[in-house]
Design a protein around this motif. Structure first.
Motif, PDB file in Angstrom:
ATOM      1  N   TYR A 248      -1.688  12.709  -0.920  1.00 14.90           N
ATOM      2  CA  TYR A 248      -1.291  12.238  -2.078  1.00 14.90           C
ATOM      3  C   TYR A 248      -1.054  13.481  -3.066  1.00 14.90           C
ATOM      4  O   TYR A 248      -0.476  13.248  -4.178  1.00 14.90           O
TER       5      TYR A 248
ATOM      6  N   ARG B  85       1.318   7.455  -6.321  1.00 18.03           N
ATOM      7  CA  ARG B  85       0.118   8.142  -6.505  1.00 18.03           C
ATOM      8  C   ARG B  85       0.774   9.669  -6.089  1.00 18.03           C
ATOM      9  O   ARG B  85       0.220  10.594  -6.853  1.00 18.03           O
TER      10      ARG B  85
ATOM     11  N   ASP C  19       1.003   4.114  -2.834  1.00 11.80           N
ATOM     12  CA  ASP C  19       0.484   5.530  -2.123  1.00 11.80           C
ATOM     13  C   ASP C  19       1.982   6.437  -2.983  1.00 11.80           C
ATOM     14  O   ASP C  19       1.629   7.518  -2.999  1.00 11.80           O
TER      15      ASP C  19
ATOM     16  N   GLN D 185       0.802  -1.167   0.037  1.00 15.19           N
ATOM     17  CA  GLN D 185       0.034   0.036   0.127  1.00 15.19           C
ATOM     18  C   GLN D 185       0.872   1.297   0.052  1.00 15.19           C
ATOM     19  O   GLN D 185       0.567   2.144  -0.638  1.00 15.19           O
TER      20      GLN D 185
END
Length: 333
Positions: free
Chosen positions: A313, A98, A95, A91
């Protein structure tokens, strides 16, 4: 065209094309980890990139930078581990990508604006905090972060308030790159905006204090510590500290002007939000500068933390920010 112009601006390429008719530049990249320089060629595809292909180009280039920028990739992941604790390694990898992907999109939007295209849609949050600024008799400090698209928003912000804004930037580490960036940004200077560089050994603080006392606005990004910028520790959460620049709060005290938090948030395809918060003004004893500065740092740390936790983000800080607080017991052990 906007996408490749953004990459060209990011990599500081010259206007000399390697092959006529193609976006290919000869470019010299310093490989800092090995202390050598590599000569590479940046092949950016066709001269015109249709808007429907921009998502493909942004994703692919984001993936390239994600793989190439190891140090920045690790720093982003370490910051996210503090902001979003308890996630899996996979994850954090997604991220991190992103964040880099969103950074590419902001560069693309910036390139559109640099080309003179009015393609950005804006919305305002916290209008009640912005309206009084237009009638303010004194100057003010606009405190923001490396988030969203600050370069695009600053001139718009100044025109809406009808107040001249002086933005403060940190000079580039490479002298030649800094000189190029300085010339480019001086060309972008308008009646509403002036750019200043916080160069070591300069008298910028004195100049900014004078401008604030004359009723001008000063915009500063208050989420990074670079070079010899004076820093102050602040608590992010229990046991976790981060360093925030001391300068904006000292300027506010000396010039006796309010500090207004403003964040630029990317909402989607060429859509942004200007989010303003309630200003900070020291109401205590004006002679208590230590108390005033501590209160201002604590207030800004809370504002910045809320923005970073909500919009992690698109927080474009590519260095490690956080560290764990060391207690006397830890030192004794």
């Amino acid at each position: 065209r906007a996408y490749y112009s953004a990459i060209k601006a990011l990599m500081e390429c010259s206007d000399d094309l390697r092959y006529p008719g193609f976006q290919i530049w000869q470019y010299q990249i310093e490989w800092q980890e090995r202390r050598v320089e590599r000569l590479g060629y940046l092949f950016f595809g066709a001269r015109i990139c249709p808007c429907f292909l921009e998502p493909v180009a942004a994703w692919s280039t984001g993936a390239m930078f994600f793989l190439a920028l190891k140090k920045a990739r690790h720093a982003i992941a370490e910051n996210l581990a503090i902001i979003l604790p308890g996630q899996t390694l996979w994850q954090y990898v997604k991220d991190t990508f992103r964040v880099i992907h969103n950074f590419g999109w902001t560069l693309t939007d910036f390139a559109h604006v640099r080309l003179g295209e009015e393609v950005i849609d804006w919305e305002i949050a916290g209008q009640q905090h912005l309206d009084p600024l237009a009638d303010l008799k004194t100057g003010a400090i606009i405190l923001t972060a490396h988030m969203g698209n600050y370069d695009v928003a600053a001139p718009l912000f100044a025109r809406r308030l009808k107040r001249r804004i002086h933005t403060v930037r940190t000079p580039d580490r490479d002298p030649e790159t800094q000189e190029y960036m300085k010339r480019r940004r001086e060309a972008d200077t308008s009646e509403w905006m002036t750019i200043h560089y916080n160069e070591p050994g300069g008298m910028l603080a004195v100049e900014l204090t004078k401008l604030l006392q004359e009723g001008e606005f000063v915009a500063i990004q208050g989420d990074r510590i670079l070079f010899d910028v004076s820093a102050q520790e602040a608590e992010f959460r229990d046991g976790i500290q981060w360093q925030l620049p001391r300068g904006p709060f000292m300027l506010s005290l000396v010039a006796r002007v309010p500090i207004v938090p403003v964040f630029i948030i990317r909402l989607g395809w060429r859509r942004y939000r200007v989010a303003a918060g309630a200003p900070f003004e020291w109401k205590g004893d004006p002679r208590d500068r230590t108390g005033a500065q501590d209160a201002a740092v604590k207030w800004w740390s809370q504002c910045l933390r809320e923005a970073v936790e909500q919009h992690w983000y698109q927080w474009f800080v590519f260095e490690r920010v956080f560290h764990r607080k060391t207690s006397i017991e830890d030192i004794e052990e």
